[in-house]
Motif scaffolding. Sequence first.
Motif, mmCIF file in Angstrom:
data_model
loop_
_atom_site.group_PDB
_atom_site.id
_atom_site.type_symbol
_atom_site.label_atom_id
_atom_site.label_comp_id
_atom_site.label_asym_id
_atom_site.label_seq_id
_atom_site.Cartn_x
_atom_site.Cartn_y
_atom_site.Cartn_z
ATOM 1 N N ASP A 1 40.881 26.652 58.902
ATOM 2 C CA ASP A 1 42.271 27.472 59.249
ATOM 3 C C ASP A 1 43.156 26.788 60.111
ATOM 4 O O ASP A 1 43.329 27.474 61.261
ATOM 5 C CB ASP A 1 41.365 28.631 59.528
ATOM 6 C CG ASP A 1 42.760 29.941 59.463
ATOM 7 O OD1 ASP A 1 43.689 29.404 58.894
ATOM 8 O OD2 ASP A 1 42.445 31.038 59.889
ATOM 9 N N TYR A 2 43.515 25.906 60.061
ATOM 10 C CA TYR A 2 44.763 25.461 60.762
ATOM 11 C C TYR A 2 45.512 23.971 59.781
ATOM 12 O O TYR A 2 45.277 23.954 58.611
ATOM 13 C CB TYR A 2 44.159 24.362 61.838
ATOM 14 C CG TYR A 2 43.541 23.376 61.980
ATOM 15 C CD1 TYR A 2 44.165 21.974 62.253
ATOM 16 C CD2 TYR A 2 42.248 23.311 61.533
ATOM 17 C CE1 TYR A 2 43.485 20.937 62.477
ATOM 18 C CE2 TYR A 2 41.673 22.056 61.691
ATOM 19 C CZ TYR A 2 42.316 20.857 62.109
ATOM 20 O OH TYR A 2 41.541 19.637 62.028
ATOM 21 N N ALA A 3 46.386 23.471 60.392
ATOM 22 C CA ALA A 3 47.409 22.577 59.522
ATOM 23 C C ALA A 3 46.693 21.645 58.642
ATOM 24 O O ALA A 3 47.375 21.726 57.545
ATOM 25 C CB ALA A 3 48.356 21.982 60.565
ATOM 26 N N PHE A 4 45.876 20.967 59.112
ATOM 27 C CA PHE A 4 44.950 19.942 58.501
ATOM 28 C C PHE A 4 44.514 20.487 56.876
ATOM 29 O O PHE A 4 44.745 20.121 56.065
ATOM 30 C CB PHE A 4 43.990 19.165 59.121
ATOM 31 C CG PHE A 4 42.893 18.784 58.587
ATOM 32 C CD1 PHE A 4 42.883 17.766 57.395
ATOM 33 C CD2 PHE A 4 41.685 19.443 58.649
ATOM 34 C CE1 PHE A 4 41.608 17.463 56.907
ATOM 35 C CE2 PHE A 4 40.353 18.999 58.068
ATOM 36 C CZ PHE A 4 40.540 17.917 56.951
ATOM 37 N N GLY A 5 43.712 21.577 57.153
ATOM 38 C CA GLY A 5 43.114 22.201 56.153
ATOM 39 C C GLY A 5 44.206 22.781 54.992
ATOM 40 O O GLY A 5 44.128 22.460 53.928
ATOM 41 N N TYR A 6 45.338 23.385 55.562
ATOM 42 C CA TYR A 6 46.204 23.939 54.543
ATOM 43 C C TYR A 6 46.770 22.998 53.892
ATOM 44 O O TYR A 6 46.855 22.681 52.597
ATOM 45 C CB TYR A 6 47.274 24.667 55.386
ATOM 46 C CG TYR A 6 46.712 25.624 56.155
ATOM 47 C CD1 TYR A 6 45.811 26.471 56.112
ATOM 48 C CD2 TYR A 6 47.833 25.797 57.551
ATOM 49 C CE1 TYR A 6 45.676 27.283 57.263
ATOM 50 C CE2 TYR A 6 47.436 26.865 58.441
ATOM 51 C CZ TYR A 6 46.292 27.746 58.254
ATOM 52 O OH TYR A 6 45.986 28.519 59.195
ATOM 53 N N GLN A 7 47.338 21.632 54.413
ATOM 54 C CA GLN A 7 47.728 20.571 53.862
ATOM 55 C C GLN A 7 46.770 19.877 52.823
ATOM 56 O O GLN A 7 47.122 19.415 51.437
ATOM 57 C CB GLN A 7 48.444 19.361 54.861
ATOM 58 C CG GLN A 7 49.177 18.475 54.193
ATOM 59 C CD GLN A 7 50.738 19.297 53.561
ATOM 60 O OE1 GLN A 7 51.221 20.087 54.485
ATOM 61 N NE2 GLN A 7 50.974 18.883 52.438
ATOM 62 N N LEU A 8 45.525 19.645 53.201
ATOM 63 C CA LEU A 8 44.559 19.034 52.306
ATOM 64 C C LEU A 8 44.434 19.955 51.159
ATOM 65 O O LEU A 8 44.211 19.258 49.884
ATOM 66 C CB LEU A 8 43.072 18.882 53.148
ATOM 67 C CG LEU A 8 42.152 17.956 52.528
ATOM 68 C CD1 LEU A 8 42.492 16.723 51.743
ATOM 69 C CD2 LEU A 8 41.002 17.597 53.306
ATOM 70 N N GLU A 9 44.117 21.258 51.092
ATOM 71 C CA GLU A 9 43.697 22.184 50.323
ATOM 72 C C GLU A 9 45.005 21.980 49.322
ATOM 73 O O GLU A 9 45.058 22.031 47.987
ATOM 74 C CB GLU A 9 43.697 23.573 50.704
ATOM 75 C CG GLU A 9 43.554 24.669 49.488
ATOM 76 C CD GLU A 9 43.563 26.122 49.749
ATOM 77 O OE1 GLU A 9 44.243 26.779 49.174
ATOM 78 O OE2 GLU A 9 43.095 26.456 51.162
ATOM 79 N N ASP A 10 46.336 22.000 49.890
ATOM 80 C CA ASP A 10 47.569 22.098 49.083
ATOM 81 C C ASP A 10 47.773 21.045 48.391
ATOM 82 O O ASP A 10 47.928 20.749 47.012
ATOM 83 C CB ASP A 10 48.836 22.179 50.040
ATOM 84 C CG ASP A 10 50.068 22.323 49.067
ATOM 85 O OD1 ASP A 10 50.209 23.214 48.493
ATOM 86 O OD2 ASP A 10 50.938 21.655 49.296
ATOM 87 N N ASP A 11 47.790 19.464 48.787
ATOM 88 C CA ASP A 11 47.764 18.115 48.373
ATOM 89 C C ASP A 11 46.615 18.331 47.248
ATOM 90 O O ASP A 11 46.976 17.577 46.109
ATOM 91 C CB ASP A 11 47.727 17.317 49.446
ATOM 92 C CG ASP A 11 48.766 17.101 49.873
ATOM 93 O OD1 ASP A 11 49.877 17.618 49.820
ATOM 94 O OD2 ASP A 11 48.795 16.100 51.117
ATOM 95 N N THR A 12 45.409 18.671 47.527
ATOM 96 C CA THR A 12 44.492 18.627 46.334
ATOM 97 C C THR A 12 44.640 19.534 45.268
ATOM 98 O O THR A 12 44.468 19.011 44.247
ATOM 99 C CB THR A 12 42.951 18.730 47.028
ATOM 100 O OG1 THR A 12 42.827 17.721 48.251
ATOM 101 C CG2 THR A 12 41.810 18.436 45.969
ATOM 102 N N SER A 13 45.006 20.611 45.500
ATOM 103 C CA SER A 13 45.344 21.488 44.386
ATOM 104 C C SER A 13 46.499 20.989 43.335
ATOM 105 O O SER A 13 46.330 21.097 42.198
ATOM 106 C CB SER A 13 45.775 22.887 45.171
ATOM 107 O OG SER A 13 44.871 23.401 45.941
#
Length: 410
Positions: free
Chosen positions: A182-194
């Motif tokens: 639950d911070y910037a890295f996780g959001y971006q990794l989830e978004d890029d992978t999605s």
Amino acid sequence: MIRTASSAAAAVKTLALSAAFGALALASAVSAQAADGVKIGILNDQSGVYADYGGKWSVEAARMAIEDFGGSVLGQKVELMSADHQNKPDIGSNIARQWYDVDNVDMITELTTSSVALAVHELSKTKKKIDIVVGAATSRLTGDACQPYGFHWAFDTRALAVGTGGALTRAGGDSWFFLTADYAFGYQLEDDTSKLVKQEGGKVLGAVKHPLNNTDFSSFLLQAQASQAKVVGLANAGLDTTNSVKQAAEFGLMAGGQKLAGLLMTLAEVHGLGLKSSSGLVLTEGFYWDLDDRSREFSDRFFKRTQRMPNMIQAGTYSAVLSYLKAVKAADSKDPDKVAAKLKELPVDDAFGRNGKVLANGRMIHDMYLFEVKKPEESKKPWDYYKLLSTIPGDKAFFTAAESGCPATK
């Protein structure tokens, strides 16, 4: 007013003395600057969730780079500093400001934790100082948050998504559920992978956010299990990934037919888990100690100093420091504008990067590797953990400068 000859002579003498004192002050300033040497700071997590992921091992890798370069550049000694930012952007920013304003640090690197890296990245822009991010993942660093003095070295969320996300989806893992830090890295990794999953024809069934440095993943794993997604993507890192994998095994996710994907997992986490718990995991790294003779030579030297093999963060830190020193030498100056230009001009060819190049947005492009963790019986020697599934060319793994969203490249 009438000026006499004696008063004119006195005035000339005063001017001469002023000029002499000015020259002396300038010489003292130059001498003081030279005495400062070239200062490099390693700013990362040395006591928390990412302490094995980078930590003091990255400091040792930086020390190796300085020694391999010869210990000095432009006739000045290279000094290494390090500090623990505790994964807190305010602490990281305060340390970086002290280093820049008081300690005359020329370059900060490693910068594990995307929220800290983004904060220091912005400060470096304001202070006109070089930073080379290695341990943080968010692709925003060379995207919408890019800046003239900022660089991103070992990997990013885009490359991890292309590697692990794209490969597993093409292999039949066409439905995903994410456990996301639950911070910037996780959001971006989830978004890029999605995005990669959907581009490959897959679908995302859901996601759940968990706190950084979490210990109990039971409720999150139950949601992943209930989703019946074929792949559970771990958009976390360090001890969070290790704990996720251990508890997923306890809940029987893999035994029930779901695939676990460590979207940011390195050799350090696999070593911590052991092959019995991690075998079969698919992951993407930018480095492996047993890839070739150059990686083995560097890793053997690293092992003699640390009693462990390096992961891509530690090897990437070695490369970042070495590349910075090469750029300073080529620029014949510590001037950030000149050094930044040389970093973007010089090729990267060292124990970490093969035929690497730095784009206009500061992203260092190099090959990435898709690995599968071996079964215990497949491992033939200590640290023999990976099977290479495929090599992902750098121009496929990373965004181009134009694709990145960096305003400076439009």
